[in-house]
Motif scaffolding. Sequence first.
Motif, PDB file in Angstrom:
ATOM      1  N   ALA A 163       0.930  -1.091   0.001  1.00  0.00           N
ATOM      2  CA  ALA A 163      -0.048  -0.079  -0.123  1.00  0.00           C
ATOM      3  C   ALA A 163       0.996   1.329  -0.020  1.00  0.00           C
ATOM      4  O   ALA A 163       0.766   2.071  -1.043  1.00  0.00           O
ATOM      5  CB  ALA A 163      -0.920  -0.088   1.225  1.00  0.00           C
ATOM      6  N   GLU A 211       4.089   1.467  -0.857  1.00  0.00           N
ATOM      7  CA  GLU A 211       5.092   1.176  -1.928  1.00  0.00           C
ATOM      8  C   GLU A 211       4.173   1.845  -3.209  1.00  0.00           C
ATOM      9  O   GLU A 211       4.707   2.431  -3.978  1.00  0.00           O
ATOM     10  CB  GLU A 211       5.779   0.054  -2.200  1.00  0.00           C
ATOM     11  N   THR A 212       2.884   1.206  -3.231  1.00  0.00           N
ATOM     12  CA  THR A 212       1.980   1.799  -4.412  1.00  0.00           C
ATOM     13  C   THR A 212       1.815   3.104  -4.588  1.00  0.00           C
ATOM     14  O   THR A 212       2.034   3.948  -5.528  1.00  0.00           O
ATOM     15  CB  THR A 212       0.874   1.038  -4.544  1.00  0.00           C
ATOM     16  N   ALA A 213       1.540   3.735  -3.298  1.00  0.00           N
ATOM     17  CA  ALA A 213       1.058   4.989  -3.124  1.00  0.00           C
ATOM     18  C   ALA A 213       2.440   6.048  -3.499  1.00  0.00           C
ATOM     19  O   ALA A 213       2.477   6.878  -4.380  1.00  0.00           O
ATOM     20  CB  ALA A 213       0.648   5.372  -1.763  1.00  0.00           C
ATOM     21  N   ARG A 214       3.604   5.629  -2.941  1.00  0.00           N
ATOM     22  CA  ARG A 214       4.748   6.331  -3.406  1.00  0.00           C
ATOM     23  C   ARG A 214       5.160   6.154  -4.746  1.00  0.00           C
ATOM     24  O   ARG A 214       5.468   7.538  -5.271  1.00  0.00           O
ATOM     25  CB  ARG A 214       5.910   5.659  -2.500  1.00  0.00           C
ATOM     26  N   THR A 215       4.954   5.075  -5.416  1.00  0.00           N
ATOM     27  CA  THR A 215       5.410   4.897  -6.889  1.00  0.00           C
ATOM     28  C   THR A 215       4.703   5.582  -7.653  1.00  0.00           C
ATOM     29  O   THR A 215       4.855   5.942  -8.681  1.00  0.00           O
ATOM     30  CB  THR A 215       5.729   3.458  -7.125  1.00  0.00           C
ATOM     31  N   LEU A 216       3.370   5.683  -7.130  1.00  0.00           N
ATOM     32  CA  LEU A 216       2.375   6.632  -7.860  1.00  0.00           C
ATOM     33  C   LEU A 216       2.601   7.933  -7.820  1.00  0.00           C
ATOM     34  O   LEU A 216       1.610   8.876  -8.084  1.00  0.00           O
ATOM     35  CB  LEU A 216       0.871   6.040  -7.563  1.00  0.00           C
ATOM     36  N   GLY A 217       3.398   8.474  -6.992  1.00  0.00           N
ATOM     37  CA  GLY A 217       3.881   9.832  -7.169  1.00  0.00           C
ATOM     38  C   GLY A 217       3.312  10.451  -5.752  1.00  0.00           C
ATOM     39  O   GLY A 217       3.255  11.663  -5.696  1.00  0.00           O
ATOM     40  N   ALA A 218       2.853   9.801  -4.916  1.00  0.00           N
ATOM     41  CA  ALA A 218       2.367  10.321  -3.757  1.00  0.00           C
ATOM     42  C   ALA A 218       3.238  10.917  -2.854  1.00  0.00           C
ATOM     43  O   ALA A 218       4.590  10.311  -2.588  1.00  0.00           O
ATOM     44  CB  ALA A 218       1.166   9.454  -2.788  1.00  0.00           C
ATOM     45  N   ALA A 265       1.099   9.545   1.222  1.00  0.00           N
ATOM     46  CA  ALA A 265       1.052   8.109   1.300  1.00  0.00           C
ATOM     47  C   ALA A 265       0.833   7.739   2.769  1.00  0.00           C
ATOM     48  O   ALA A 265       0.126   6.557   2.944  1.00  0.00           O
ATOM     49  CB  ALA A 265       2.428   7.680   0.856  1.00  0.00           C
ATOM     50  N   THR A 274      -2.948   7.571   3.009  1.00  0.00           N
ATOM     51  CA  THR A 274      -3.385   6.569   2.391  1.00  0.00           C
ATOM     52  C   THR A 274      -3.325   5.405   3.024  1.00  0.00           C
ATOM     53  O   THR A 274      -4.601   4.544   3.204  1.00  0.00           O
ATOM     54  CB  THR A 274      -2.764   6.275   1.126  1.00  0.00           C
ATOM     55  N   PHE A 324      12.898   1.397  -3.426  1.00  0.00           N
ATOM     56  CA  PHE A 324      12.415   0.879  -2.327  1.00  0.00           C
ATOM     57  C   PHE A 324      13.184   0.161  -1.430  1.00  0.00           C
ATOM     58  O   PHE A 324      13.271   0.004  -0.063  1.00  0.00           O
ATOM     59  CB  PHE A 324      11.316  -0.237  -2.455  1.00  0.00           C
ATOM     60  N   VAL A 359       9.966   6.871 -11.981  1.00  0.00           N
ATOM     61  CA  VAL A 359      10.069   5.409 -12.193  1.00  0.00           C
ATOM     62  C   VAL A 359       8.644   4.870 -11.433  1.00  0.00           C
ATOM     63  O   VAL A 359       8.347   5.394 -10.456  1.00  0.00           O
ATOM     64  CB  VAL A 359      11.355   4.714 -11.317  1.00  0.00           C
ATOM     65  N   HIS A 419       3.994  -4.373  -8.703  1.00  0.00           N
ATOM     66  CA  HIS A 419       4.203  -5.491  -7.900  1.00  0.00           C
ATOM     67  C   HIS A 419       3.742  -6.735  -8.515  1.00  0.00           C
ATOM     68  O   HIS A 419       2.956  -6.683  -9.443  1.00  0.00           O
ATOM     69  CB  HIS A 419       3.411  -5.306  -6.426  1.00  0.00           C
ATOM     70  N   TYR A 464      -1.315  -3.854  -5.964  1.00  0.00           N
ATOM     71  CA  TYR A 464      -2.130  -3.539  -4.967  1.00  0.00           C
ATOM     72  C   TYR A 464      -2.987  -2.442  -5.208  1.00  0.00           C
ATOM     73  O   TYR A 464      -2.885  -1.607  -6.101  1.00  0.00           O
ATOM     74  CB  TYR A 464      -1.180  -2.721  -3.756  1.00  0.00           C
ATOM     75  N   PHE A 509      -6.221   0.251  -3.854  1.00  0.00           N
ATOM     76  CA  PHE A 509      -6.533   0.938  -2.633  1.00  0.00           C
ATOM     77  C   PHE A 509      -8.041   0.682  -2.454  1.00  0.00           C
ATOM     78  O   PHE A 509      -8.743   0.290  -3.391  1.00  0.00           O
ATOM     79  CB  PHE A 509      -6.264   2.555  -2.901  1.00  0.00           C
ATOM     80  N   TYR A 562      -5.986   8.430  -8.321  1.00  0.00           N
ATOM     81  CA  TYR A 562      -4.790   8.330  -7.546  1.00  0.00           C
ATOM     82  C   TYR A 562      -3.596   8.484  -8.197  1.00  0.00           C
ATOM     83  O   TYR A 562      -2.603   9.157  -7.719  1.00  0.00           O
ATOM     84  CB  TYR A 562      -4.412   7.127  -6.661  1.00  0.00           C
ATOM     85  N   ARG A 581       0.094   7.812 -15.123  1.00  0.00           N
ATOM     86  CA  ARG A 581       1.096   8.467 -14.552  1.00  0.00           C
ATOM     87  C   ARG A 581       2.271   8.604 -15.508  1.00  0.00           C
ATOM     88  O   ARG A 581       2.935   9.714 -15.223  1.00  0.00           O
ATOM     89  CB  ARG A 581       1.553   7.538 -13.639  1.00  0.00           C
TER      90      ARG A 581
END
Lengths: 233, 288, 233
Positions: free
Chosen positions: A130, A132-139, A144, A147, C52, C80, C84, C88, C90, C100, C151
């Motif tokens: 959760a 990592e996904t938030a972060r990688t989506l630019g949050a 994050a 979230t 990560f 980048v 996963h 994941y 949300f 998101y 994104r």
Amino acid sequence: MEALVQASQDALSLLFSGDKELWEIVGISFQVSLLALIIAIPPALLLAFALAYGQFVGRRFLIALFSTMLSVPTVVIGLTLYVLLSRQGPLGEWRLLFTQTAMMLGQITLAFPMLVSIGHSALQAADRRAWETARTLGASRLRALLTVTYEVRFGLLAAVLASFGRIISEVGASMMLGGNILHHTRNIPTAIALETSKGEFAQGIALGLVLLVMALALNVLLHHFQGKGYVGS
Amino acid sequence: MKLKTLFSALCLVSLSFVQSSAFALEKPKNSVIKMSTTTSTENSGLLKFLLPKFEEKTGYSVQVIAVGSGKALKMGEDGDVDVVLSHAPAAEKEFVEKGFGDKRYPVMYNDFVVLGPEADPAGIKELKSTAESFAKIAETKSPFISRGDDSGTHKKELKIWETAKIKPEGEWYREAGDGMEKVIQMSGELNAYTLADRGTWLAVMNKSPLKILHEGDKELFNPYGIMAVSQKRYPDINHDGAQALIDWMVSEEGQAAIASFKVNDMVLFTPNADKADASAKETPAKVQ
Amino acid sequence: MTKLQFQGISKYFQDRHLLQEISLPVWQGHCTLLTGANGAGKTTLLRILAGFERPDTFEVQTSLGLLNWRQYKKTLSSRVLYLHQQPYMFEGSVWANLDYALPRHLSKLERAERIEEALTWAVLEALANAKAKNLSGGEYQRVALARAWLRKPQILLLDEPTSNMDQEARLRTVHLLGQLRSEGMALVVASHDPDYFSSLVTDHLHLNQGQLLPVPLHAKRDNGNVTTLRQSL
């Protein structure tokens, strides 16, 4: 048995006749405990988050420390703060002893480790993906965090409710730090202690009922939010 | 985004509250008086009866912290309260001598009574002296419950044991470490003897199976004194407020009010302020 | 960016030298296939590139010059995107999950337009309001790819994107990945079954004993399966 029934009946009539003093006590209780909780939540959440996601020296020690603090008697916390806040103590200059602020400080101290501890468990149980996904989506980190908080909101809500239950029903610290002053620092638990010692069981039971009804309402609310409440949901 | 706004709103609210109560701290210097006192004055209803009269007249507001006499005096020593109303003459004397308080003003008295089960297993009903009664209780090993909390009542009880030349110990002697009402309750449940102040007894007598088995001895006299905490020691204490309260308590008006206070149609406290003392000081100060 | 040259990436796990001074070029519009046995370190390498996991040594040659790990994380890891193995989702609808991935500053109208486009692109129109957590594995992957599409990262890192999928879902995934590549994204795909990606792959690297070695393309391609796959696309 008869006495108990009589006291309960008196209690109900006290509650519904809108006894001013009684409801004032209820009001003070909620005001102090809710504010204490609101103040404690943001830093506790951040710390719980750091403990769940951060890697730093002393992390394990902190986790153990906060779990331990859960079993410290409230009177000990009350006494410690009393000594600190008393005029003779290091924080005596603040002149906070026997004020609502002092009670609040006591309750914050009580709620904080519980919020951190249960919050940490909830966040730890959260899926790492959760974050990592938030972060990688630019949050951003804050977004994050919010979230992930939302993803485990039920676990965190349980932490909040448990903490609220702890501080609103706590008598030792409130008694010492607030001084049980009528119209000022007399809350539900200290009033129950006082009324019981005076043999005024009706007042005590009436206040006990308020606590009970409130606890029930909160739990019903939590279960409502959680939805099904059985395994496999 | 919404959550963020909520968070900051909550933080603001809580912050402003903390501040407002911090500002409220500024006020006690003027209008709030903190008084520590014994449970008997608060729980008998006396203060609830007296203080509104004082507050209405002067504009002060009095916050009462009711604990045992020992703790009440300790709060005064620590400067955590402005004024102490207690009933432990010896300790009060020491309090003033050590410079914690300026002067002890006698306010009123009531007396102690020895309570016990109606059957009176120790047979103290006919005895004239309190020490004798206590000796009889110890001799027959009848259960006795002590406050055990360093309160004025507890101190009085220990003094009586001393007079009787008995060291109370054993299965029959129990220390409760609790307030007067609680101890009367416990004694009722356990069919035990106990020493109580008359004020508290009158307030709870309807709920108790106990009876007064001994009263009237000079030794049972229970005087209350009031002391302002020394301003020399704690410069920012609400000394004016404390003195105003004292002056009112020992004034004719205050003394008359004390005399008119009744529980179950019985007078609880007998005013005994030394009028000379009060007038020597000054007339009651008022809040501007 | 036309090319990023990662070099000197090392990672130890306790005593094990999992990655040894690895060099990895990433070109815009290329698809790099990463193969290797289970536990060879494919996932670790991808997670290092995603920011990560912290490598023990690391540098990357970019248009901005030579960056270390910290600088890379700060400046480039926002460009980048890491998917996963099990993407994941949300809490909330598919729509909310796509939302998101969009930059915060877009207006409501712009967001709606972009999301509609993404739904069409990934053939998710019918599922826009479905609860994302309840989707099937293939649908999960499509939502995740649609998030990536919205994104628009420069590098898309995929960890076993087709595991646990049926044939049809695999074909769709490969098809969507092909589109992302042709839009100029650099893809790095870690996979067990390289054959599925043969239509996409421009470079093939094999990770073994901590070393990354190039594998000549077409070397292993020997069956007709690939051709049928191509035709079906």
